[in-house]
Design a protein around this motif. Structure first.
Motif, mmCIF file in Angstrom:
data_model
loop_
_atom_site.group_PDB
_atom_site.id
_atom_site.type_symbol
_atom_site.label_atom_id
_atom_site.label_comp_id
_atom_site.label_asym_id
_atom_site.label_seq_id
_atom_site.Cartn_x
_atom_site.Cartn_y
_atom_site.Cartn_z
ATOM 1 N N THR A 264 0.999 -1.130 -0.177
ATOM 2 C CA THR A 264 0.330 -0.125 0.076
ATOM 3 C C THR A 264 0.502 0.974 0.094
ATOM 4 O O THR A 264 0.708 2.194 -1.026
ATOM 5 C CB THR A 264 -0.814 0.282 1.361
ATOM 6 O OG1 THR A 264 -2.041 -0.931 0.963
ATOM 7 C CG2 THR A 264 -1.904 1.065 1.425
ATOM 8 N N TRP A 265 1.887 1.447 0.585
ATOM 9 C CA TRP A 265 2.764 2.321 1.448
ATOM 10 C C TRP A 265 3.682 2.389 -0.450
ATOM 11 O O TRP A 265 3.212 3.822 -1.174
ATOM 12 C CB TRP A 265 4.048 2.195 1.965
ATOM 13 C CG TRP A 265 4.881 3.206 1.972
ATOM 14 C CD1 TRP A 265 4.972 4.265 2.752
ATOM 15 C CD2 TRP A 265 5.796 3.797 1.614
ATOM 16 N NE1 TRP A 265 5.871 5.195 2.819
ATOM 17 C CE2 TRP A 265 6.211 4.781 1.526
ATOM 18 C CE3 TRP A 265 6.877 2.733 0.035
ATOM 19 C CZ2 TRP A 265 7.521 5.660 1.360
ATOM 20 C CZ3 TRP A 265 7.710 3.410 -0.547
ATOM 21 C CH2 TRP A 265 7.920 5.098 -0.037
ATOM 22 N N LYS A 267 2.386 1.806 -3.594
ATOM 23 C CA LYS A 267 1.830 2.366 -4.150
ATOM 24 C C LYS A 267 1.148 3.619 -4.222
ATOM 25 O O LYS A 267 1.647 4.204 -5.196
ATOM 26 C CB LYS A 267 0.459 1.558 -4.582
ATOM 27 C CG LYS A 267 0.519 0.138 -5.250
ATOM 28 C CD LYS A 267 -0.813 -0.777 -4.357
ATOM 29 C CE LYS A 267 -0.640 -2.071 -5.416
ATOM 30 N NZ LYS A 267 -2.452 -3.127 -4.722
ATOM 31 N N ASP A 268 0.884 4.337 -3.052
ATOM 32 C CA ASP A 268 0.618 5.459 -1.934
ATOM 33 C C ASP A 268 2.144 6.888 -2.895
ATOM 34 O O ASP A 268 1.551 7.831 -2.468
ATOM 35 C CB ASP A 268 0.133 5.396 -1.412
ATOM 36 C CG ASP A 268 -0.867 4.891 -1.192
ATOM 37 O OD1 ASP A 268 -2.196 4.627 -1.895
ATOM 38 O OD2 ASP A 268 -1.245 4.577 0.293
ATOM 39 N N ASN A 269 3.556 5.488 -2.750
ATOM 40 C CA ASN A 269 4.517 6.951 -2.768
ATOM 41 C C ASN A 269 5.329 6.394 -4.345
ATOM 42 O O ASN A 269 6.582 6.486 -4.198
ATOM 43 C CB ASN A 269 5.372 6.147 -1.635
ATOM 44 C CG ASN A 269 4.396 7.293 -0.254
ATOM 45 O OD1 ASN A 269 4.662 7.913 -0.101
ATOM 46 N ND2 ASN A 269 3.593 6.263 0.216
#
Length: 282
Positions: A264-265, A267-269
């Motif tokens: 998740t991190w 994908k978000d960064n």
């Protein structure tokens, strides 16, 4: 002439096979099982694989074993806090090792209380001794944090007992006290899912018993950077903010696996990872 072509073909096959095998070398990242180190190591695996390296994360439950493996070359890289948390291991092995780069910063350890308590400093703990039962609820005995809590009791003249236990038991007591709005003093650190989830505050330490904010370093066997300049540039481009690590450990406590939290991190960064890629290509 046919013999010449056959010999050339054999030599070419050998050369190309050697190059292929070189390309297939797996970069082994040693990682302690602690959640903060796991987060950094798995994010780094994502990035290095994006940069076309083959990466394997090798987990260790004991710091001494991890350092020995690194010094022998059984793993290529290791995340470690060499200035304090792993200072003894670094000092013992540093002639065979090298610092590669900083990968995060901000590990803090100390005594924390719920934010509804009126005190703000370790010096004030004796004023609430009757409320807290004169106890600092600790974690596993022998840890650096517990050693510092014991030093704080002596240095500040606290009329407290330090209660050994486990991280899970301390977390359960902290949660129970918060639910009932009762005073409690605990040994706590950042990044920790508890610091993310609970409304607690770290007490000020005017006598500087607890270590200052700690830095996470990539370390490697001596000669690593000189022998792997491209890989060294890629590794040195990685920097994971401490608050992001705290949020990932919170997600794990909420039911996610560390792999899911890191995915998740990641994908978000992507903009941040893109900057790492730009730096590593210079």
């Amino acid at each position: 002439m046919r013999v010449f072509y056959r010999l050339f073909a054999v030599l070419a096959f050998i050369v190309f096979s050697s190059l292929a095998n070189a390309d297939e070398k797996v970069i082994k990242i040693g990682a302690m099982v602690y959640e903060d180190v796991q987060a950094i190591s798995l994010i780094s695996k994502h990035f290095l694989e994006q940069e076309n390296y083959k990466v394997e994360v090798v987990n260790f439950s004991e710091t001494g074993i991890a350092y020995s493996a690194l010094a022998r070359g059984d793993v290529d890289l290791l995340v470690s806090m060499i200035n304090y948390v792993a200072y003894d291991y670094w000092t013992k092995n540093k002639q065979r090792l090298e610092k590669v780069s900083v990968v995060s910063h901000g590990l803090l350890q100390g005594i924390a209380v719920p934010d509804y308590m009126a005190i703000n400093s370790v010096e004030e703990l004796n004023t609430v001794k009757d409320q807290t039962g004169g106890k600092v609820i600790g974690i596993e005995p022998g840890s650096g944090l517990m050693r510092e809590v014991g030093d704080a009791v002596k240095t500040y003249g606290l009329q407290y007992d330090v209660v050994d236990g486990s991280t899970a038991a301390m977390a359960a007591q902290l949660q129970s006290a918060l639910e009932r709005k009762q005073p409690i003093a605990v040994a706590l650190w950042k990044p920790s899912w508890m610091a993310e989830r609970y409304n607690v505050k770290s007490l000020e330490d005017p006598k500087h018993v607890f270590a200052p904010p700690q830095t996470y370093y990539w370390i490697a066997k001596k000669g690593f950077s000189a022998g792997n300049p491209g890989l060294r540039e890629a590794v040195a481009s990685i920097y994971v903010p401490i608050d992001d690590i705290t949020r990932m450990t919170g997600a794990v406590k909420g039911g996610a696996t560390m792999e899911q939290a890191v995915d998740t991190w990641w994908k978000d960064n992507q903009p941040l990872a893109g900057k790492w890629a730009q730096m590593s290509s210079k």
